[in-house]
Design a protein around this motif. Structure first.
Motif, PDB file in Angstrom:
ATOM      1  N   ASP A  50      20.484 -67.020 -26.805  1.00 38.89           N
ATOM      2  CA  ASP A  50      19.013 -66.016 -26.981  1.00 38.89           C
ATOM      3  C   ASP A  50      19.272 -64.786 -26.943  1.00 38.89           C
ATOM      4  O   ASP A  50      18.993 -64.113 -27.906  1.00 38.89           O
ATOM      5  N   GLU A  51      20.075 -64.222 -26.185  1.00 37.11           N
ATOM      6  CA  GLU A  51      20.636 -62.642 -26.331  1.00 37.11           C
ATOM      7  C   GLU A  51      21.402 -62.395 -27.300  1.00 37.11           C
ATOM      8  O   GLU A  51      21.163 -61.263 -28.070  1.00 37.11           O
ATOM      9  N   LYS A  52      22.302 -63.370 -27.783  1.00 38.22           N
ATOM     10  CA  LYS A  52      22.987 -62.938 -29.018  1.00 38.22           C
ATOM     11  C   LYS A  52      22.088 -62.927 -30.136  1.00 38.22           C
ATOM     12  O   LYS A  52      22.297 -61.919 -31.011  1.00 38.22           O
ATOM     13  N   GLU A  53      21.295 -64.054 -30.394  1.00 37.85           N
ATOM     14  CA  GLU A  53      20.363 -64.078 -31.588  1.00 37.85           C
ATOM     15  C   GLU A  53      19.520 -62.578 -31.520  1.00 37.85           C
ATOM     16  O   GLU A  53      19.082 -62.196 -32.679  1.00 37.85           O
ATOM     17  N   LYS A  54      18.869 -62.269 -30.293  1.00 37.20           N
ATOM     18  CA  LYS A  54      18.098 -60.968 -30.323  1.00 37.20           C
ATOM     19  C   LYS A  54      18.911 -59.929 -30.661  1.00 37.20           C
ATOM     20  O   LYS A  54      18.398 -59.075 -31.487  1.00 37.20           O
ATOM     21  N   ARG A  55      20.019 -59.647 -30.200  1.00 38.52           N
ATOM     22  CA  ARG A  55      21.037 -58.457 -30.702  1.00 38.52           C
ATOM     23  C   ARG A  55      21.442 -58.455 -32.063  1.00 38.52           C
ATOM     24  O   ARG A  55      21.450 -57.507 -32.723  1.00 38.52           O
ATOM     25  N   ILE A  56      21.587 -59.700 -32.684  1.00 34.49           N
ATOM     26  CA  ILE A  56      22.091 -59.796 -33.974  1.00 34.49           C
ATOM     27  C   ILE A  56      20.823 -59.431 -34.906  1.00 34.49           C
ATOM     28  O   ILE A  56      20.973 -58.579 -35.914  1.00 34.49           O
ATOM     29  N   LYS A  57      19.681 -59.913 -34.787  1.00 33.01           N
ATOM     30  CA  LYS A  57      18.347 -59.459 -35.546  1.00 33.01           C
ATOM     31  C   LYS A  57      18.111 -58.056 -35.391  1.00 33.01           C
ATOM     32  O   LYS A  57      17.597 -57.358 -36.258  1.00 33.01           O
ATOM     33  N   GLU A  58      18.134 -57.446 -34.106  1.00 31.68           N
ATOM     34  CA  GLU A  58      17.897 -56.128 -33.738  1.00 31.68           C
ATOM     35  C   GLU A  58      18.847 -55.265 -34.670  1.00 31.68           C
ATOM     36  O   GLU A  58      18.452 -54.307 -35.174  1.00 31.68           O
ATOM     37  N   ALA A  59      20.059 -55.527 -34.593  1.00 29.57           N
ATOM     38  CA  ALA A  59      21.191 -54.689 -35.121  1.00 29.57           C
ATOM     39  C   ALA A  59      21.002 -54.810 -36.654  1.00 29.57           C
ATOM     40  O   ALA A  59      21.207 -53.639 -37.320  1.00 29.57           O
ATOM     41  N   LEU A  60      20.692 -55.854 -37.244  1.00 31.15           N
ATOM     42  CA  LEU A  60      20.643 -55.910 -38.736  1.00 31.15           C
ATOM     43  C   LEU A  60      19.487 -55.178 -39.214  1.00 31.15           C
ATOM     44  O   LEU A  60      19.392 -54.721 -40.234  1.00 31.15           O
ATOM     45  N   LYS A  61      18.542 -55.291 -38.392  1.00 31.13           N
ATOM     46  CA  LYS A  61      17.036 -54.695 -38.672  1.00 31.13           C
ATOM     47  C   LYS A  61      17.384 -53.122 -38.577  1.00 31.13           C
ATOM     48  O   LYS A  61      16.626 -52.378 -39.521  1.00 31.13           O
ATOM     49  N   LEU A  62      18.051 -52.683 -37.773  1.00 24.30           N
ATOM     50  CA  LEU A  62      18.283 -51.150 -37.506  1.00 24.30           C
ATOM     51  C   LEU A  62      18.996 -50.722 -38.843  1.00 24.30           C
ATOM     52  O   LEU A  62      18.814 -49.492 -39.437  1.00 24.30           O
ATOM     53  N   VAL A  63      19.780 -51.448 -39.386  1.00 24.80           N
ATOM     54  CA  VAL A  63      20.919 -50.943 -40.770  1.00 24.80           C
ATOM     55  C   VAL A  63      20.009 -51.761 -41.986  1.00 24.80           C
ATOM     56  O   VAL A  63      20.826 -51.206 -43.170  1.00 24.80           O
ATOM     57  N   GLY A  64      18.985 -52.348 -41.732  1.00 30.44           N
ATOM     58  CA  GLY A  64      18.337 -52.586 -42.975  1.00 30.44           C
ATOM     59  C   GLY A  64      18.907 -53.684 -43.827  1.00 30.44           C
ATOM     60  O   GLY A  64      18.800 -53.790 -45.013  1.00 30.44           O
ATOM     61  N   LEU A  65      19.487 -54.503 -42.932  1.00 32.72           N
ATOM     62  CA  LEU A  65      19.992 -55.805 -43.845  1.00 32.72           C
ATOM     63  C   LEU A  65      19.898 -57.294 -43.226  1.00 32.72           C
ATOM     64  O   LEU A  65      20.543 -58.212 -43.292  1.00 32.72           O
ATOM     65  N   THR A  66      18.737 -57.498 -42.739  1.00 33.88           N
ATOM     66  CA  THR A  66      18.133 -58.593 -42.315  1.00 33.88           C
ATOM     67  C   THR A  66      18.100 -59.785 -43.395  1.00 33.88           C
ATOM     68  O   THR A  66      18.475 -60.837 -43.050  1.00 33.88           O
ATOM     69  N   GLU A  67      18.127 -59.533 -44.676  1.00 36.80           N
ATOM     70  CA  GLU A  67      18.050 -60.296 -45.722  1.00 36.80           C
ATOM     71  C   GLU A  67      19.673 -60.945 -45.848  1.00 36.80           C
ATOM     72  O   GLU A  67      19.723 -61.848 -46.637  1.00 36.80           O
ATOM     73  N   VAL A  68      20.695 -60.399 -45.353  1.00 35.82           N
ATOM     74  CA  VAL A  68      22.138 -60.895 -45.849  1.00 35.82           C
ATOM     75  C   VAL A  68      22.750 -61.668 -44.516  1.00 35.82           C
ATOM     76  O   VAL A  68      23.884 -61.885 -44.635  1.00 35.82           O
ATOM     77  N   ILE A  69      22.167 -61.876 -43.644  1.00 34.58           N
ATOM     78  CA  ILE A  69      22.391 -62.607 -42.622  1.00 34.58           C
ATOM     79  C   ILE A  69      23.337 -63.856 -42.723  1.00 34.58           C
ATOM     80  O   ILE A  69      24.138 -64.068 -41.960  1.00 34.58           O
TER      81      ILE A  69
END
Length: 368
Positions: free
Chosen positions: A117-136
């Motif tokens: 759960d912590e991994k998923e949270k950190r991955i989503k937050e980090a990709l959101k910060l750099v504007g790349l949630t759509e390329v996950i």
């Protein structure tokens, strides 16, 4: 930047040797909370070694390094904190993305020890910060160079580091992509607000991305200041030659007035004297730098009353957005850069007479 607070990073008189050769030679600087600091210099000047010393990937031989006020490297105190305990994110020159893993898995692989759960949270937050949630779910080969750079930054941010270090992160991009991405990188770093050190050998990159710049040569700090300070007030001959494009000429101070803000200099190679307006004119001046793009030329006599000399046009070099004119004045050969719409004798034949105006404020006195 806040005044009076403990700097986020402190590098204190650091020495790093490889064999008997000092790659980093008594280097000191601070980085304030939220500041983006550029380390600039030619290949082999110690930039990446300093970054690796801060991250703990290299041991130091002398001095101290502090992060958040805590000593992380100090041979004299026998302190050498492991890299994973320094809370430092590192973006490598190659990005170091696993080609067979998706963006999600590239980030997840570096988050070992965290719950799912912590991994998923950190991955989503980090990709959101750099504007790349759509390329996950994409693979690195399906991303542009700029997107790969942002994924590498997201991976570093997923650790939630105290500082992030970037080692020439745009060197793999072509010129057009590099020019686009560097402004985007600065916007991201400032928006996130994370303290950063950015290594590059490219002056324009350093100026665009950084709040302040440390110029290095042969492992030593040559000058630190804002990009404008480094360009307009080079500390010495090396700084003047490395930053921008400049004519470097021998110069002798004949007269100084107005508390060192006005001077008359002789230029033996040009067989002329010129007025110089420069804050803190140096009595020990032996050289002067005059930027290519701060001189004007004309095939007709000029209206300016001072600092106009006659020369002979030797050749031109067309560079696309600008043209370089090689002009001989006395025994000196000056390079003068003009853009398309300058009334700058574009059609004068080689060998023709040229009038050259060197504004007093364009002359930067130097010591060798």
């Amino acid at each position: 930047m806040s005044q009076g607070l403990t700097p986020k990073i402190q590098v204190r008189d650091v020495v790093k040797r490889f064999g008997k050769v000092p790659a980093v030679d008594h280097v000191s600087f601070d980085v304030q909370e939220g500041e983006v600091l550029g380390l600039l210099g030619p290949s082999g000047c110690g930039k990446t070694t300093i970054l690796r010393c801060i991250s703990g990937l290299e041991d130091i031989d002398e001095g101290e390094i502090l992060i958040d006020g805590k000593v992380v490297s100090s041979p004299s105190k026998k302190i050498n904190l492991q890299p994973e305990k320094r809370k430092v994110g590192f973006v490598f020159q190659s990005y170091a993305l696993w080609p067979h893993m998706t963006v999600h898995n590239n980030l997840a692989y570096c988050l070992k020890g965290f719950s799912k759960d912590e991994k998923e949270k950190r991955i989503k937050e980090a990709l959101k910060l750099v504007g790349l949630t759509e390329v996950i779910d994409r693979y690195p080969a399906q991303l542009s160079g700029g997107e790969q750079q942002r994924v590498a930054l997201a991976r570093s941010l997923s650790y939630q580091p105290s500082v992030v270090l970037l080692d020439e992160p745009m060197s793999n991009l072509d010129l057009r992509e590099r020019e686009r991405v560097r402004g985007e990188l600065r916007r991201l770093l400032k928006e996130i607000g994370i303290t950063s050190i950015f290594v590059t050998h490219d002056q324009e990159e350093a100026f665009v991305v950084s709040d302040s710049v440390v110029l290095l040569d042969q492992g030593k700090v040559v000058q630190r200041g804002s990009p404008n300070d480094l360009y307009t007030k080079p500390a010495n001959l090396f700084a003047a030659r490395f930053i921008g494009r400049a004519n470097i000429l021998k110069a002798n101070v004949l007269e100084v007035r107005e508390n060192g803000h006005w001077g008359r200099l002789s230029f033996p190679e040009m067989s002329t004297e010129l007025i110089c307006e420069y804050e803190g004119l140096l009595d020990g001046t032996t050289m002067a730098a005059i930027r290519f793009n701060e001189i004007s030329i004309s095939s007709k006599p000029m209206s300016e009353s001072e600092n106009v000399v006659e020369g002979k046009l030797i050749s031109r070099e067309y560079r696309g957005s600008v043209t370089d004119h090689k002009v001989k004045v006395g025994d000196a050969e000056l390079i003068i850069t003009t853009h398309k719409f300058c009334s700058a004798s574009e059609h004068s034949p080689a060998g023709g007479k040229i009038y050259v105006h060197i504004p007093p404020g364009a002359i930067r006195p130097l010591k060798e």
